[in-house]
Design a protein around this motif. Structure first.
Motif, PDB file in Angstrom:
ATOM      1  N   UNK A   1     110.923 112.307   0.800  1.00  0.00           N
ATOM      2  CA  UNK A   1     109.834 112.013  -0.144  1.00  0.00           C
ATOM      3  C   UNK A   1     108.935 110.896   0.366  1.00  0.00           C
ATOM      4  N   UNK A   2     109.522 109.875   0.956  1.00  0.00           N
ATOM      5  CA  UNK A   2     108.697 108.786   1.477  1.00  0.00           C
ATOM      6  C   UNK A   2     107.825 109.257   2.633  1.00  0.00           C
ATOM      7  N   UNK A   3     108.394 110.100   3.510  1.00  0.00           N
ATOM      8  CA  UNK A   3     107.602 110.617   4.623  1.00  0.00           C
ATOM      9  C   UNK A   3     106.480 111.514   4.104  1.00  0.00           C
ATOM     10  N   UNK A   4     106.779 112.377   3.129  1.00  0.00           N
ATOM     11  CA  UNK A   4     105.735 113.233   2.559  1.00  0.00           C
ATOM     12  C   UNK A   4     104.634 112.395   1.908  1.00  0.00           C
TER      13      UNK A   4
ATOM     14  N   UNK B   1     102.545 110.786   4.657  1.00  0.00           N
ATOM     15  CA  UNK B   1     101.634 111.743   5.294  1.00  0.00           C
ATOM     16  C   UNK B   1     100.441 112.027   4.389  1.00  0.00           C
ATOM     17  N   UNK B   2     100.688 112.193   3.096  1.00  0.00           N
ATOM     18  CA  UNK B   2      99.584 112.461   2.164  1.00  0.00           C
ATOM     19  C   UNK B   2      98.622 111.282   2.114  1.00  0.00           C
ATOM     20  N   UNK B   3      99.160 110.060   2.036  1.00  0.00           N
ATOM     21  CA  UNK B   3      98.290 108.875   1.985  1.00  0.00           C
ATOM     22  C   UNK B   3      97.478 108.721   3.261  1.00  0.00           C
ATOM     23  N   UNK B   4      98.116 108.940   4.417  1.00  0.00           N
ATOM     24  CA  UNK B   4      97.386 108.833   5.692  1.00  0.00           C
ATOM     25  C   UNK B   4      96.304 109.905   5.767  1.00  0.00           C
ATOM     26  N   UNK B   5      96.642 111.136   5.343  1.00  0.00           N
ATOM     27  CA  UNK B   5      95.652 112.207   5.381  1.00  0.00           C
ATOM     28  C   UNK B   5      94.473 111.889   4.459  1.00  0.00           C
ATOM     29  N   UNK B   6      94.749 111.403   3.240  1.00  0.00           N
ATOM     30  CA  UNK B   6      93.649 111.052   2.328  1.00  0.00           C
ATOM     31  C   UNK B   6      92.790 109.928   2.890  1.00  0.00           C
ATOM     32  N   UNK B   7      93.450 108.922   3.480  1.00  0.00           N
ATOM     33  CA  UNK B   7      92.675 107.811   4.052  1.00  0.00           C
ATOM     34  C   UNK B   7      91.800 108.286   5.205  1.00  0.00           C
ATOM     35  N   UNK B   8      92.330 109.199   6.034  1.00  0.00           N
ATOM     36  CA  UNK B   8      91.538 109.707   7.156  1.00  0.00           C
ATOM     37  C   UNK B   8      90.375 110.566   6.667  1.00  0.00           C
ATOM     38  N   UNK B   9      90.627 111.374   5.625  1.00  0.00           N
ATOM     39  CA  UNK B   9      89.545 112.200   5.075  1.00  0.00           C
ATOM     40  C   UNK B   9      88.445 111.322   4.485  1.00  0.00           C
TER      41      UNK B   9
ATOM     42  N   UNK C   1      99.303 110.832  12.869  1.00  0.00           N
ATOM     43  CA  UNK C   1     100.626 111.240  13.344  1.00  0.00           C
ATOM     44  C   UNK C   1     101.450 110.035  13.767  1.00  0.00           C
ATOM     45  N   UNK C   2     100.805 109.054  14.409  1.00  0.00           N
ATOM     46  CA  UNK C   2     101.528 107.848  14.811  1.00  0.00           C
ATOM     47  C   UNK C   2     102.034 107.082  13.593  1.00  0.00           C
ATOM     48  N   UNK C   3     101.200 106.996  12.553  1.00  0.00           N
ATOM     49  CA  UNK C   3     101.631 106.313  11.328  1.00  0.00           C
ATOM     50  C   UNK C   3     102.801 107.046  10.671  1.00  0.00           C
ATOM     51  N   UNK C   4     102.726 108.395  10.635  1.00  0.00           N
ATOM     52  CA  UNK C   4     103.821 109.164  10.048  1.00  0.00           C
ATOM     53  C   UNK C   4     105.108 108.984  10.849  1.00  0.00           C
ATOM     54  N   UNK C   5     105.002 108.999  12.172  1.00  0.00           N
ATOM     55  CA  UNK C   5     106.188 108.813  13.018  1.00  0.00           C
ATOM     56  C   UNK C   5     106.788 107.427  12.818  1.00  0.00           C
ATOM     57  N   UNK C   6     105.907 106.414  12.750  1.00  0.00           N
ATOM     58  CA  UNK C   6     106.402 105.051  12.523  1.00  0.00           C
ATOM     59  C   UNK C   6     107.090 104.944  11.166  1.00  0.00           C
ATOM     60  N   UNK C   7     106.503 105.560  10.139  1.00  0.00           N
ATOM     61  CA  UNK C   7     107.137 105.551   8.827  1.00  0.00           C
ATOM     62  C   UNK C   7     108.476 106.264   8.831  1.00  0.00           C
TER      63      UNK C   7
ATOM     64  N   UNK D   1     114.144 106.003   8.308  1.00  0.00           N
ATOM     65  CA  UNK D   1     115.469 106.392   8.808  1.00  0.00           C
ATOM     66  C   UNK D   1     116.348 105.161   9.011  1.00  0.00           C
ATOM     67  N   UNK D   2     115.736 104.059   9.462  1.00  0.00           N
ATOM     68  CA  UNK D   2     116.491 102.817   9.634  1.00  0.00           C
ATOM     69  C   UNK D   2     117.003 102.295   8.286  1.00  0.00           C
ATOM     70  N   UNK D   3     116.174 102.442   7.243  1.00  0.00           N
ATOM     71  CA  UNK D   3     116.589 102.000   5.907  1.00  0.00           C
ATOM     72  C   UNK D   3     117.561 102.979   5.265  1.00  0.00           C
ATOM     73  N   UNK D   4     117.465 104.251   5.644  1.00  0.00           N
ATOM     74  CA  UNK D   4     118.307 105.268   5.031  1.00  0.00           C
ATOM     75  C   UNK D   4     119.739 105.230   5.564  1.00  0.00           C
ATOM     76  N   UNK D   5     119.938 104.747   6.781  1.00  0.00           N
ATOM     77  CA  UNK D   5     121.267 104.742   7.396  1.00  0.00           C
ATOM     78  C   UNK D   5     122.284 103.948   6.577  1.00  0.00           C
ATOM     79  N   UNK D   6     121.999 102.695   6.159  1.00  0.00           N
ATOM     80  CA  UNK D   6     122.998 101.997   5.345  1.00  0.00           C
ATOM     81  C   UNK D   6     123.251 102.658   3.995  1.00  0.00           C
TER      82      UNK D   6
END
Length: 465
Positions: free
Chosen positions: A17-20, A23-31, A171-177, A182-187
């Motif tokens: 959900x956070x990645x989705x 991606x939506x926020x980055x896409x809206x900002x780019x548009x 794409x870079x922002x989505x990958x970084x997110x 994933x780092x936060x999800x592991x614990x």
């Protein structure tokens, strides 16, 4: 869109959900950024370029019209002027999906250009491979078509680079997110696995508390809870051991006194009844101890479950209770021997006490689990009553008149099955009677490791009852 449909469309995990959302926020900002760039930066540039180009064409047309007629041939040759435009030159550019932005920019350029050209000036557009703009001018008062290069602003070449750069940044922002989430999800996954192990009766190692502050606080609280549960378990075991010791000491003295009374010609009937009551008290006390312990501290060992069942069946046969054995081939499996013996023995004892006839034990295995089924021909109970028997201190209607029980037998079996990651299920036996299944996953600890426990549904590999 309804809330129910939205729940189905959204990913189930927090990570998804956070990645989705990212991606939506980055896409809206780019548009939004591209819209601002197109309407407030690029479009004014195209219109200014069209105005300059229109002024250049008017000046060139006036100069060529005023040129001497004797120099017309020389000017026509230099300008590559033609009496008719090329066949591929069109009045309006053809719209292409892959080059939609460039085409829209060119249309804007041509529409603006017409406003700055003399009335009646014709313009044609020639596309790939050599884009050119053909304009009808007059050379020495004679009309000709002259091809001119289109300004770069009208073709939108720089904007294509900007669009590609925006997509790359998104794409870079989505990958970084994704990496951060994933780092936060592991614990959180480690916490869920540790909680499952605690619920299965195991003691997981302490969770690390060196991560982000919020997650470290949750991990620290979980570690404190686990320590508190361990201390409570130790206190409970110590208390029950003390109670058992304190009760059995006077019971032993009472047995001795009764034996002495029997030796001195006491009432033998009274002594026999009293000894029976003492045996019942001892059995009840042992059942309480078994329910409190349930084998959590016993280490699993690889062994032959069929051999254990055969030994128990031989012991019951020595007491006059014959069990029909149908032992299938079982894979080598790790289990807690003493605890598993208690599970099977309790089921067999219940079959002897409440079923009395048609006693049988069968085993089989499939790819997921090992099945141990203990059956009898006693009076059947409803599904609700059978499930209720798993709770402590519950006894079925067929237990009326039976003595020496506490209603803990199936509760002990249920706890032992869950300790091994399995389940306990009741099934009606073909031909009448009851069959109790202990379903044990092949890999010990699968339930504690986060895998789904095996249900008590029938297996295709099971033998006939």
């Amino acid at each position: 869109m309804s809330a129910r449909a939205l729940r189905y469309l959204l990913p189930r995990s927090v990570l998804g959900r956070n990645i989705a959302l990212l991606i939506v926020l980055v896409a809206l900002s780019q548009v939004c950024a591209l819209s601002v760039l197109v309407h407030y930066v690029q479009k004014p540039r195209v219109e200014r370029a069209a105005a300059v180009f229109g002024a250049y064409i008017r000046t060139l047309d006036n100069a060529l019209t005023a040129s001497p007629e004797g120099e017309r041939a020389t000017l026509v040759a230099r300008l590559d002027a033609r009496s008719e435009p090329p066949a591929e030159a069109v009045s309006e550019p053809r719209v292409r999906l892959l080059a939609f932005y460039r085409t829209s920019q060119l249309v804007t350029f041509l529409e603006t250009l017409h406003r700055y050209l003399p009335p009646g000036t014709e313009v044609r557009w020639q596309g790939e491979p050599h884009p050119r703009m053909w304009i009808r001018m007059h050379v020495a008062a004679t009309p000709y078509w002259i091809g001119l290069q289109v300004p770069e602003e009208a073709q939108g070449g720089g904007m294509l680079t900007a669009v590609l750069l925006s997509i790359g940044l998104g794409l870079l922002a989505a990958l970084t997110g994704f990496v951060l989430q994933a780092y936060l999800d592991r614990p959180l996954r480690e916490l869920a696995q540790a909680a499952r192990r605690v619920s299965a009766g195991e003691t997981p190692p302490p969770l690390p508390v060196d991560g982000p502050t919020e997650i470290a606080q949750v991990s620290s609280a979980f570690n404190q809870m686990t320590q508190a549960l361990q201390q409570a378990e130790a206190t409970r075991a110590l208390m029950l051991a003390g109670i058992s010791h304190d009760i059995r000491t006077p019971l032993t003295k009472l047995r001795l006194a009764m034996a002495m009374a029997n030796d001195t010609n006491g009432d033998e009937a009274f002594v026999g009844a009293a000894e029976s009551y003492l045996d019942q008290i001892d059995i009840i006390l042992q059942q309480f101890m078994d329910y409190a312990g349930s084998g959590e501290r016993e280490a699993p060992q690889r062994g032959d479950l069929n051999a254990l069942i055969s030994q128990l069946a031989a012991d019951f046969a020595g007491l006059g209770h014959e069990f029909d054995l149908q032992l299938g081939e079982l894979p080598e499996h790790a289990f807690r021997p003493i605890t598993m013996m208690r599970l099977v023995m309790n089921l067999m004892q219940n079959a002897v006490v409440y079923g009395q006839t048609g006693l049988a034990v069968r085993t089989w295995a499939d790819a997921r689990a090992i099945y141990v089924a203990v059956a009898d021909r006693g009076k059947g109970l409803s599904a609700e009553e059978l499930e209720r028997l798993k709770a402590p201190f519950q006894r079925g209607k067929n237990a009326h008149g039976k003595t020496g029980g506490t209603g803990l037998g199936l509760a002990i079996v249920e706890r032992i099955a869950r300790l091994h990651g399995g389940t306990l299920a009741f099934h009606a036996r073909e031909g009448g009677g009851l069959e109790v299944w202990a379903v044990l996953p092949i890999r010990l600890g699968a339930h504690a490791a986060g895998e789904p426990s095996v249900s008590g549904e029938p297996s295709a590999a099971q033998p006939a009852a």
